[in-house]
Design a protein around this motif. Structure first.
Motif, short mmCIF file in Angstrom:
data_model
loop_
_atom_site.label_atom_id
_atom_site.label_comp_id
_atom_site.label_asym_id
_atom_site.label_seq_id
_atom_site.Cartn_x
_atom_site.Cartn_y
_atom_site.Cartn_z
N TRP A 1 0.86 -1.19 0.00
CA TRP A 1 0.00 0.00 0.00
C TRP A 1 0.89 1.23 0.00
CZ3 TRP A 1 -4.92 -1.49 -0.58
CH2 TRP A 1 -5.31 -2.72 -0.06
N LEU A 2 0.40 2.35 -0.49
CA LEU A 2 1.15 3.60 -0.42
C LEU A 2 1.15 4.08 1.03
CD1 LEU A 2 -0.32 5.41 -3.56
CD2 LEU A 2 1.86 4.19 -3.36
N GLY A 3 2.28 4.55 1.50
CA GLY A 3 2.37 5.03 2.87
C GLY A 3 1.56 6.29 3.09
N GLY A 4 1.01 6.44 4.30
CA GLY A 4 0.26 7.63 4.67
C GLY A 4 -0.95 7.89 3.79
N THR A 5 -1.61 6.82 3.34
CA THR A 5 -2.74 6.96 2.42
C THR A 5 -3.99 6.35 3.03
OG1 THR A 5 -1.23 6.83 0.54
CG2 THR A 5 -3.55 6.41 0.09
N ARG A 6 -5.11 7.05 2.84
CA ARG A 6 -6.40 6.53 3.30
C ARG A 6 -7.02 5.75 2.15
NH1 ARG A 6 -11.92 8.36 3.31
NH2 ARG A 6 -13.02 7.54 5.11
N TYR A 7 -7.34 4.48 2.39
CA TYR A 7 -7.97 3.61 1.39
C TYR A 7 -9.42 3.38 1.77
CZ TYR A 7 -3.54 2.62 -0.80
OH TYR A 7 -2.35 2.75 -1.49
N GLN A 8 -10.29 3.48 0.77
CA GLN A 8 -11.72 3.22 0.94
C GLN A 8 -12.01 1.87 0.29
OE1 GLN A 8 -13.82 5.43 2.52
NE2 GLN A 8 -15.57 4.09 2.28
N ILE A 9 -12.63 0.97 1.03
CA ILE A 9 -12.98 -0.35 0.53
C ILE A 9 -14.51 -0.43 0.45
CG2 ILE A 9 -12.74 -2.84 0.86
CD1 ILE A 9 -10.05 -1.23 0.67
N ALA A 10 -15.01 -0.89 -0.68
CA ALA A 10 -16.45 -1.06 -0.85
C ALA A 10 -16.71 -2.47 -1.34
CB ALA A 10 -17.01 -0.04 -1.84
#
Length: 183
Positions: free
Chosen positions: A117-126
């Motif tokens: 994953w990219l560091g310091g990133t907010r991921y949204q999962i749907a």
């Protein structure tokens, strides 16, 4: 062969139906059944999520962690490894990231990002409401997010203020995640 179809085109999910063929049914020669037939058929229902990893609203998630979704019932049929690519993915990830998704078993889906994953990133999962999975009628729509760890230094060698460091010592900096290399 007797085919039974729902009047509305589909049977209701999570429902038991009692199917009956009376003994008045007869063969093409006019011979009736000796006894009536009766059996219960239960349709599959809407699947719910039992566990999400990383957990909703998690922060400081390791960039090499997989995404795992555990459902409360089977979603896909049990298949061999060579047939995994034909199974549907039940998730969308924003921002998009390259990776591999696979069903660990019939009710557990795991996604592993190719380079983390990219560091310091907010991921949204749907979750996809109807992923085309052949076993369930639908998946309860669910969304959650997590934030990955920011890059940080985990250690330096030689240590700061080290006395009498060997002049040929290589300086090393350890990070908590893969870093871009300057050429």
């Amino acid at each position: 062969t007797l085919t039974i179809a729902a009047r509305a085109g589909t049977f209701a999910p999570d429902t038991e139906y009692v199917l009956v063929v009376n003994k008045t049914a007869s063969s093409a020669d006019g011979v009736p059944l000796s006894t009536p037939l009766q059996w219960v058929v239960a349709t599959t229902g809407t699947a719910d999520v039992a566990q999400m990893v990383p957990a909703p609203d998690s922060t400081d998630v390791e960039v090499m962690s997989p995404l795992r979704v555990v459902f409360d019932r089977p979603i896909v049929p049990l298949v061999g490894a060579d047939e995994q690519s034909s199974l549907p993915s039940p998730v969308t990830i924003t921002p998009a990231i390259e990776g591999t998704g696979a069903w660990v078993n019939t009710s557990v889906f795991e996604f592993t990002p190719t380079e983390g994953w990219l560091g310091g990133t907010r991921y949204q999962i749907a979750l996809i409401e109807n992923p085309g999975a052949p076993i369930v009628a639908a998946i309860t729509p669910t969304e959650w997010s997590f934030t990955t760890a920011w890059p940080r230094v985990m250690g330096i060698t030689p240590v700061q203020d080290e006395l009498y460091a060997d002049p040929t010592t290589t300086v090393g900096i350890a990070f908590n995640q893969p870093m871009a290399k300057d050429e």
